[in-house]
Design a protein around this motif. Structure first.
Motif, mmCIF file in Angstrom:
data_model
loop_
_atom_site.group_PDB
_atom_site.id
_atom_site.type_symbol
_atom_site.label_atom_id
_atom_site.label_comp_id
_atom_site.label_asym_id
_atom_site.label_seq_id
_atom_site.Cartn_x
_atom_site.Cartn_y
_atom_site.Cartn_z
ATOM 1 N N ARG A 1 5.145 17.157 27.974
ATOM 2 C CA ARG A 1 4.997 16.844 26.557
ATOM 3 C C ARG A 1 4.448 18.094 25.872
ATOM 4 N NH1 ARG A 1 1.393 13.076 26.701
ATOM 5 N NH2 ARG A 1 2.782 11.278 26.616
ATOM 6 N N GLY A 2 5.251 18.704 25.021
ATOM 7 C CA GLY A 2 4.839 19.904 24.309
ATOM 8 C C GLY A 2 4.412 19.609 22.885
ATOM 9 N N PRO A 3 4.050 20.624 22.137
ATOM 10 C CA PRO A 3 3.652 20.416 20.737
ATOM 11 C C PRO A 3 4.846 20.034 19.872
ATOM 12 C CG PRO A 3 3.768 22.764 21.248
ATOM 13 C CD PRO A 3 3.964 22.030 22.545
ATOM 14 N N GLU A 4 4.546 19.305 18.815
ATOM 15 C CA GLU A 4 5.548 18.922 17.815
ATOM 16 C C GLU A 4 6.733 18.188 18.433
ATOM 17 O OE1 GLU A 4 6.577 22.520 15.859
ATOM 18 O OE2 GLU A 4 4.577 22.829 15.011
ATOM 19 N N LYS B 1 8.160 18.472 21.278
ATOM 20 C CA LYS B 1 9.034 19.207 22.184
ATOM 21 C C LYS B 1 8.898 18.682 23.608
ATOM 22 C CE LYS B 1 9.134 23.451 19.443
ATOM 23 N NZ LYS B 1 8.854 24.909 19.434
ATOM 24 N N HIS C 1 -0.055 24.987 29.461
ATOM 25 C CA HIS C 1 0.174 24.854 28.013
ATOM 26 C C HIS C 1 0.644 23.466 27.592
ATOM 27 C CE1 HIS C 1 -0.199 29.212 27.997
ATOM 28 N NE2 HIS C 1 0.744 29.282 28.919
ATOM 29 N N ASP C 2 1.300 22.749 28.505
ATOM 30 C CA ASP C 2 1.873 21.454 28.155
ATOM 31 C C ASP C 2 1.445 20.396 29.174
ATOM 32 O OD1 ASP C 2 3.475 22.531 25.946
ATOM 33 O OD2 ASP C 2 4.640 23.488 27.535
#
Length: 292
Positions: free
Chosen positions: A206-209, A211, A134-135
């Motif tokens: 590194r996540g969305p927005e 995060k 996911h990330d």
């Protein structure tokens, strides 16, 4: 009549004694030899130790790292299967020679990178794999500090303690094959003369927005919180029957019982990890960016 297994252990230091204790718990009869003179004498005179009927023999090498190549080569040439403590060798050329020799002799050569077989490491890999779906993995850091000890001083720190992390790195890479490793910053921070002991692996994503998810594994078995992520914290207990050395010995004994073709295939999987660790150590041992 069941075949009795006998393990000849070269080296009576801490690791040799640990291997002896756990092998005997598995019902393996052991004989121990220590010191270069005694180890070489055993290999030279091995036939007088292998005369029991209905018995299968193997050699465990728990001697200083700089002697592994010599003892492994001799043991394989004399027809023994071999369980060797890390590293496989202290040069890539020697490692590849030993791998080829094991294939030619049709004997099992198994390298004990014990932390890769620890419950903490194996049971937390799925958490990392799920996060990587996911990330995007940004960085992976290995930190290993040991208290000062006389052990392992026949080789540099890269071959003594760094080799652990290079094998762990190989297994981590296997668990998240979709990762573009050219974009990942990988660092090794190692010190075998620290004032305290520390064995950590940090993965930052590194996540969305904006995060920043993280995965942090503590390989010190005495610490309660084994794995921490941005979502949870878990502890994986270890007991004497499932510690890392018992786990890897169980795997070695299992492979010994496999048909030749299956044994060779599984052996080469283990040796690819060991070879990668040697290759990485060789690169770092000549690099100005070698871990300090």
């Amino acid at each position: 009549m069941a075949t009795q297994r006998v393990g000849f252990i070269l080296g009576s230091g801490r690791m040799g004694r640990l291997h002896q204790k756990r092998l005997e718990a598995f019902g393996v009869k052991t004989n121990m030899f220590d010191g270069a003179e005694a180890c070489r004498a055993f290999l030279r005179d091995h036939q007088k130790y292998t005369t029991e009927p209905d018995t299968s023999y193997f050699v465990v090498i728990a001697t200083p790292a700089s002697s592994h190549y010599e003892y492994m080569k001799s043991a394989l040439l004399f027809g023994f299967s071999v369980f060797a403590e890390k590293p496989l060798a202290t040069s890539l050329a020697d490692a590849e020679e030993l791998i080829q020799l094991a294939k030619e002799q049709q004997k099992l050569l198994f390298v004990g990178h014990s932390e890769c077989y620890s419950n903490a490491f194996q049971k937390t890999l799925p958490f990392l794999a799920d996060m990587a779906k996911h990330d995007e993995l940004e960085s992976l850091s290995f930190v290993r500090y040991n208290l000062t000890s006389d052990r392992g001083r026949d080789v540099s720190m890269v071959w003594d303690i760094g080799i652990h992390d290079y094998a762990l790195f190989y297994e981590l890479k296997k668990s998240i094959p979709q990762t573009n490793w050219r974009k990942v910053r990988v660092t090794f921070d190692e010190n075998r003369d620290a004032g305290y002991s520390m064995r950590m692996i940090y993965a930052n994503f590194r996540g969305p927005e904006g995060k920043k998810p993280f995965w942090r594994l503590d390989l010190n078995p005495t610490h309660y919180a084994t794995l921490k992520t941005h979502k949870n914290s878990i502890h994986i207990p270890t007991d004497n029957s499932t510690d890392a050395i018992s786990n890897e010995q169980r795997e070695f004994l299992h492979l010994l019982n496999l048909p030749l073709a299956d044994r060779q295939r599984k052996m080469l999987q283990n040796l690819e990890m060991a070879r990668f660790a040697v290759q990485t150590a060789e690169l770092y041992s000549t690099s100005p960016n070698s871990p300090k």
